[in-house]
Scaffold this active site. Structure first.
Site, mmCIF file in Angstrom:
data_model
loop_
_atom_site.group_PDB
_atom_site.id
_atom_site.type_symbol
_atom_site.label_atom_id
_atom_site.label_comp_id
_atom_site.label_asym_id
_atom_site.label_seq_id
_atom_site.Cartn_x
_atom_site.Cartn_y
_atom_site.Cartn_z
ATOM 1 N N ASN A 199 64.586 12.754 58.043
ATOM 2 C CA ASN A 199 65.745 13.182 57.261
ATOM 3 C C ASN A 199 65.460 12.918 55.784
ATOM 4 O O ASN A 199 64.991 11.842 55.426
ATOM 5 C CB ASN A 199 67.000 12.414 57.708
ATOM 6 C CG ASN A 199 68.276 13.090 57.277
ATOM 7 O OD1 ASN A 199 68.412 13.531 56.143
ATOM 8 N ND2 ASN A 199 69.236 13.169 58.181
ATOM 9 N N HIS A 209 74.953 18.246 64.904
ATOM 10 C CA HIS A 209 74.209 19.242 64.139
ATOM 11 C C HIS A 209 74.767 20.646 64.385
ATOM 12 O O HIS A 209 75.482 20.885 65.355
ATOM 13 C CB HIS A 209 72.720 19.218 64.501
ATOM 14 C CG HIS A 209 71.934 18.207 63.728
ATOM 15 N ND1 HIS A 209 71.847 16.884 64.104
ATOM 16 C CD2 HIS A 209 71.213 18.319 62.583
ATOM 17 C CE1 HIS A 209 71.097 16.225 63.239
ATOM 18 N NE2 HIS A 209 70.702 17.072 62.302
ATOM 19 N N LYS A 231 70.167 24.327 65.696
ATOM 20 C CA LYS A 231 69.126 23.307 65.847
ATOM 21 C C LYS A 231 68.581 23.355 67.274
ATOM 22 O O LYS A 231 69.350 23.275 68.237
ATOM 23 C CB LYS A 231 69.676 21.917 65.529
ATOM 24 C CG LYS A 231 68.615 20.818 65.537
ATOM 25 C CD LYS A 231 69.155 19.533 64.946
ATOM 26 C CE LYS A 231 68.119 18.424 64.992
ATOM 27 N NZ LYS A 231 66.896 18.754 64.228
#
Length: 205
Positions: A65, A93, A97
């Site tokens: 990240n 998310h 994803k």
């Protein structure tokens, strides 16, 4: 890239192609900053071996990240972990994803496990729905992945002990939040030989 004499490439692609991109950059002595998720420990070992084979002219920086707040939240959770008997991770998310749980969640679970392996056992005896307790991560830490249209990325670490809980949450509201971390990695990768994983190292955490 070679014609332009590029110093650093940045890869935000897809798990199916990211290793090919890294191999190409290492073989052409171009540093690479990778934000693509899905790299495994075996992939990282392969990259290290390839860098050594090619003469260590290319450095690789991989981050689960690039949002500095997310990295700090994981660090704060690791500081709290020894003082709590239980901990679980919930990551959210967007619905585009392709992997679950996220690399950020797995990296956080690894940090919690390193900080404290002493946690209370899971009391669940009957799972009414298979998988309802989430995935089993390092040191028995449960990781839950939510895929939701309208989300960007968020993570909660919930820690509990007798009579109290502590929740640490980070929300990525816009992808622009990744850019300070990406720029930090781009400016630093040439000075970090081999493979570096995580912004933690660049933030002194």
């Amino acid at each position: 890239l070679t014609d332009a004499e590029v110093d650093v490439a940045v890869d935000f692609t897809h798990p199916d192609v990211v290793m090919d991109d890294i191999r190409w950059c290492v073989r052409h002595a171009i540093h690479i900053v990778v934000g693509t998720t899905g790299l495994t420990p075996a992939d990282l070992d392969e990259i290290r071996a390839l860098i050594e084979e090619e003469g260590n002219e290319s450095n690789v920086f991989v981050a689960p990240n690039f949002a500095i707040g997310a990295v700090l939240a994981s660090h704060l959770a690791s500081l709290a972990a020894p003082w709590f008997d239980t901990s679980e991770i919930i990551e959210f998310h967007h619905d585009g994803k392709v992997d679950a749980p996220s690399c950020t969640a797995m990296h956080t679970a690894e940090r919690l496990a390193e900080a404290s392996a002493d946690r209370a056992p899971d009391p669940t005896q009957v799972a009414v729905l298979e998988g309802s307790r989430g995935g089993l991560g390092p040191s028995g830490i449960r990781v839950h992945a939510v895929r939701m249209r309208g989300m960007v990325a968020s993570q909660e670490v919930v820690l509990g002990t007798t009579g109290q809980t502590l929740t640490l949450r980070h929300d990525t509201i816009d992808r622009s939040s990744f850019m300070p971390g990406v720029l930090l990695a781009v400016r630093s990768v040439a000075d970090r030989p081999g493979v570096t994983v995580g912004l933690d190292a660049l933030l002194g955490l």
